[in-house]
Each structure stands twice: as C-alpha cells, then as structure tokens.
Write an enzyme that holds these catalytic residues in place. Structure first.
Site, mmCIF file in Angstrom:
data_model
loop_
_atom_site.group_PDB
_atom_site.id
_atom_site.type_symbol
_atom_site.label_atom_id
_atom_site.label_comp_id
_atom_site.label_asym_id
_atom_site.label_seq_id
_atom_site.Cartn_x
_atom_site.Cartn_y
_atom_site.Cartn_z
ATOM 1 N N ASP A 240 45.552 -1.069 37.944
ATOM 2 C CA ASP A 240 45.567 -2.266 37.093
ATOM 3 C C ASP A 240 44.303 -2.250 36.244
ATOM 4 O O ASP A 240 43.200 -2.487 36.736
ATOM 5 C CB ASP A 240 45.607 -3.518 37.983
ATOM 6 N N THR B 204 60.699 -3.343 21.498
ATOM 7 C CA THR B 204 60.235 -2.668 22.717
ATOM 8 C C THR B 204 61.096 -3.141 23.886
ATOM 9 O O THR B 204 61.788 -4.155 23.779
ATOM 10 C CB THR B 204 58.767 -3.021 23.016
ATOM 11 N N TYR C 26 45.643 -14.506 20.623
ATOM 12 C CA TYR C 26 46.045 -13.090 20.550
ATOM 13 C C TYR C 26 45.486 -12.456 19.277
ATOM 14 O O TYR C 26 44.895 -11.374 19.310
ATOM 15 C CB TYR C 26 47.570 -13.027 20.574
ATOM 16 N N LYS D 235 42.925 -9.291 18.981
ATOM 17 C CA LYS D 235 43.245 -8.041 18.273
ATOM 18 C C LYS D 235 42.259 -7.804 17.121
ATOM 19 O O LYS D 235 41.914 -6.658 16.819
ATOM 20 C CB LYS D 235 44.689 -8.063 17.772
HETATM 21 N N1 LIG Z 1 56.158 -5.271 20.056
HETATM 22 C C1 LIG Z 1 55.543 -5.661 18.970
HETATM 23 O O1 LIG Z 1 56.161 -6.146 18.009
HETATM 24 C C2 LIG Z 1 54.036 -5.496 18.879
HETATM 25 C C3 LIG Z 1 53.400 -5.795 17.670
HETATM 26 C C4 LIG Z 1 52.038 -5.621 17.561
HETATM 27 C C5 LIG Z 1 51.323 -5.139 18.639
HETATM 28 N N2 LIG Z 1 51.940 -4.862 19.814
HETATM 29 C C6 LIG Z 1 51.123 -4.346 20.913
HETATM 30 O O2 LIG Z 1 51.780 -3.258 21.527
HETATM 31 C C7 LIG Z 1 51.385 -3.199 22.892
HETATM 32 C C8 LIG Z 1 52.598 -3.332 23.816
HETATM 33 O O3 LIG Z 1 53.374 -2.199 23.793
HETATM 34 P P1 LIG Z 1 54.686 -2.112 24.709
HETATM 35 O O4 LIG Z 1 55.482 -3.385 24.538
HETATM 36 O O5 LIG Z 1 55.323 -0.825 24.431
HETATM 37 O O6 LIG Z 1 54.032 -2.123 26.162
HETATM 38 P P2 LIG Z 1 54.513 -2.849 27.511
HETATM 39 O O7 LIG Z 1 54.043 -4.254 27.524
HETATM 40 O O8 LIG Z 1 55.950 -2.563 27.749
HETATM 41 O O9 LIG Z 1 53.603 -2.109 28.562
HETATM 42 C C9 LIG Z 1 53.600 -0.696 28.700
HETATM 43 C C10 LIG Z 1 53.317 -0.360 30.124
HETATM 44 O O10 LIG Z 1 52.050 -0.894 30.509
HETATM 45 C C11 LIG Z 1 52.098 -1.238 31.883
HETATM 46 N N3 LIG Z 1 51.050 -2.222 32.197
HETATM 47 C C12 LIG Z 1 51.086 -3.548 31.902
HETATM 48 N N4 LIG Z 1 49.961 -4.141 32.349
HETATM 49 C C13 LIG Z 1 49.199 -3.172 32.920
HETATM 50 C C14 LIG Z 1 47.947 -3.171 33.573
HETATM 51 N N5 LIG Z 1 47.250 -4.294 33.726
HETATM 52 N N6 LIG Z 1 47.448 -2.000 34.031
HETATM 53 C C15 LIG Z 1 48.156 -0.851 33.879
HETATM 54 N N7 LIG Z 1 49.374 -0.789 33.281
HETATM 55 C C16 LIG Z 1 49.898 -1.933 32.805
HETATM 56 C C17 LIG Z 1 53.510 -1.765 32.072
HETATM 57 O O11 LIG Z 1 53.938 -1.641 33.431
HETATM 58 C C18 LIG Z 1 54.343 -0.936 31.116
HETATM 59 O O12 LIG Z 1 55.002 0.150 31.753
HETATM 60 C C19 LIG Z 1 50.474 -4.367 23.132
HETATM 61 O O13 LIG Z 1 49.121 -3.971 22.971
HETATM 62 C C20 LIG Z 1 50.912 -5.333 22.047
HETATM 63 O O14 LIG Z 1 49.917 -6.287 21.759
HETATM 64 C C21 LIG Z 1 53.278 -5.039 19.966
#
Ligand SMILES: NC(=O)c1ccc[n+]([C@@H]2O[C@H](COP(=O)([O-])OP(=O)(O)OC[C@H]3O[C@@H](n4cnc5c(N)ncnc54)[C@H](O)[C@@H]3O)[C@@H](O)[C@H]2O)c1
Length: 267
Positions: free
Chosen positions: A69, A197, A162, A166
C-alpha cells in the site's frame, strides 16, 4: 539512427509500475513489455498484479509483483527495495495510483482535503524520492512519470481538492526535474483528459454526448492512449524531455477556447 528493436532504448531496462494491476497501469505494462522492458507491478492486490504479470511474460520480458500500500509511508522503502531486488535494478517508474473525490469546495472538509493530498500527491513525492535515491546509489540515472490530470491545469469544479493535488504534482515534477537532472534522472507528468477505465465507466449515451460536445477528437480516451504516452516518456524517444506535462486529452484543454462548445463541423 536506431532500428525498430532499439528505438525505445528500453530493452532490458527495469520499470516500476505503481498501481500496475489494472487500467492505465496494465496498459503501461503492455506497451513497456512490447519495447522489451522488464516490469515490477506494485498493487494492493496480488491477483491483479499476477494477471498483468502473466500478460507481460506472455509478450516476452520479465515481470515481478510487489504487494503493498503506497499510501502507507512505512511500506514505501520496502516496496522499492523489493522491486529493485527482484528485478536486479530499477531504471524507470510510472506512478498511476490516484482518484478524485466529488464535492464543491464549500462542502470539502479538512479531512477530505488531506485524503486527496495523500492519495494524489504525497505518496507520489515519497515514492519518487525513494526511487530517485535508488537510481542515484546505482549511478544509472533513470526516468520517472507521474499521472496528473487536466484538472490540475485549470479550475476543477466539484473536484477542487483533487485539482489542487494534481496541480501540486505538476509543480513537484518540475522541481524534481531540475533538482535530479545532475543525476541524469528525468521526471515528467501526463495529464489525462477523460479516460474510460475499469474503475470509471459511464452509460454509452452519456459518454457519447459528452465526447461529441466537449472533446475535439469526439471520443473519450482509452487506457492504451495513456500507455502509449507512458512508453514515450519512459523511452529514449523522450531523451530531451524533462519537467514537462504532456496532455493526453483529445484536445480537451484546447477546446476551452470554445466556451460555447465545439463548432458543429470541422469545415
Ligand atoms: N480516468 C480518468 O478519466 C482520469 C483522468 C485524469 C487522471 N486520471 C488519473 O489516472 C489515475 C487512475 O488510473 P486508473 O483508473 O487506471 O487506476 P486504478 O484506480 O484502476 O488503479 C490502478 C491500480 O492501482 C491499485 N492501487 C490502488 N490504490 C493503491 C495503493 N494505495 N497502493 C498500491 N496500489 C494501489 C489498484 O488496486 C489498481 O489495480 C489516477 O492517478 C487518476 O487521478 C484519471
């Protein structure tokens, strides 16, 4: 000029993917693997990391998993050391973990603010520092990528904490890029727009309406769109790119120039 197999300069390199178990992390792992890069997949869940590791080894390179984590400060040195030991080094990192809470600034409590800073900014700083120190010890240099958001580059109504986190990530990436350049470590950010996603999905009708009215490319992004940008920024193709934020948003930020919405046709 490099040929196709050496173009990326990633063959035999070793990348840490923080949040590698699904979504953008999985896509990053696949693209890096196609360029010959070994990966360490860090995730909360062993099964998720194992699934992506199998995809990577199916492509060819080595994949190891590290369960942990990253929001727990005490685990960060162990996570980085374990990845470094299992891979036999560490040259690259992309850090994916992050998420937005929903609510106006007037509704945002101090606790929500702190939670958003922890989830989107604090761990990224601590992980990057740990990884940079490992790279400095080895004297190999390296490349680091953080995932920001278009929300960090303009007002972010209903996601103010958020957006602030960022924006902080974009700022600290610039400072890392300057402070760590003497160690041959480059640091950049990616600012995704609206990406479909596994965690974030929508009804097709809403997705289509939204994409058509706001996103110049008329579609939401895919995790592969982000994986390709990660591959670029972690590769030799980005050899002179340092301290920048790459918008991967289909033109969304540029479309802010059209407050009335996009023109009906491209004519
Ligand atoms: N989806 C969008 O439209 C969008 C837009 C801008 C930015 N983002 C950014 O993209 C990222 C999210 O990407 P995603 O949705 O592919 O990821 P996600 O949230 O699906 O997470 C990816 C993996 O991270 C793991 N994880 C979560 N918390 C954890 C922790 N504390 N320690 C270790 N592992 C952990 C999860 O188990 C998961 O398998 C974020 O930084 C988000 O702010 C997303």
């Amino acid at each position: 000029m490099a040929d196709e197999s050496t173009l990326f300069g990633l063959r035999g390199k070793k990348a840490l993917i923080v949040g590698g178990g699904q979504g953008m992390g999985e896509a990053s792992a696949r693209f890096l693997a196609h360029a010959g890069c070994d990966v360490a997949l860090v995730d909360l869940e062993q099964e998720r990391a194992d699934r992506v590791a199998a995809i990577v080894t199916g492509i060819g390179p080595r994949a190891v998993t590290v369960v942990g984590d990253v929001l727990d400060d005490a685990q960060i040195p162990r996570i980085v050391a374990e990845a470094e030991e299992k891979l036999g080094g560490l040259d690259r990192m992309v850090s994916i973990v992050g998420a937005a809470s929903w609510g106006s600034l007037l509704e945002t409590t101090g606790d929500i603010w702190d939670q958003q800073m922890r989830l989107n900014l604090r761990y990224f700083f601590l992980m990057s520092k740990e990884v940079a120190n490992a790279m400095i010890r080895r004297g190999t240099g390296g490349r680091i990528v953080g995932i920001a958001s278009v929300d960090g580059q303009r007002a972010s109504p209903m996601r103010g904490a958020y957006g602030a986190a960022k924006a902080g990530l974009i700022s600290v990436v610039q400072t890392m890029a300057v402070e760590w350049a003497p160690h041959n470590i480059s640091v950049n950010a990616i600012a995704p727009g609206h990406i479909v996603t596994p965690r974030l999905f929508d009804t097709p009708r809403r997705v289509e309406g939204y994409a058509n009215s706001l996103i110049p490319l008329r579609r939401r992004g895919t995790t592969d769109d982000i994986g390709k940008a990660v591959l670029f920024l972690l590769s030799d193709l980005a050899s002179y790119v340092n301290g920048t934020t790459l918008d991967v948003d289909g033109g969304l930020l540029s479309a802010n120039l059209f407050p009335q919405g996009l023109p009906a046709s491209n004519g």
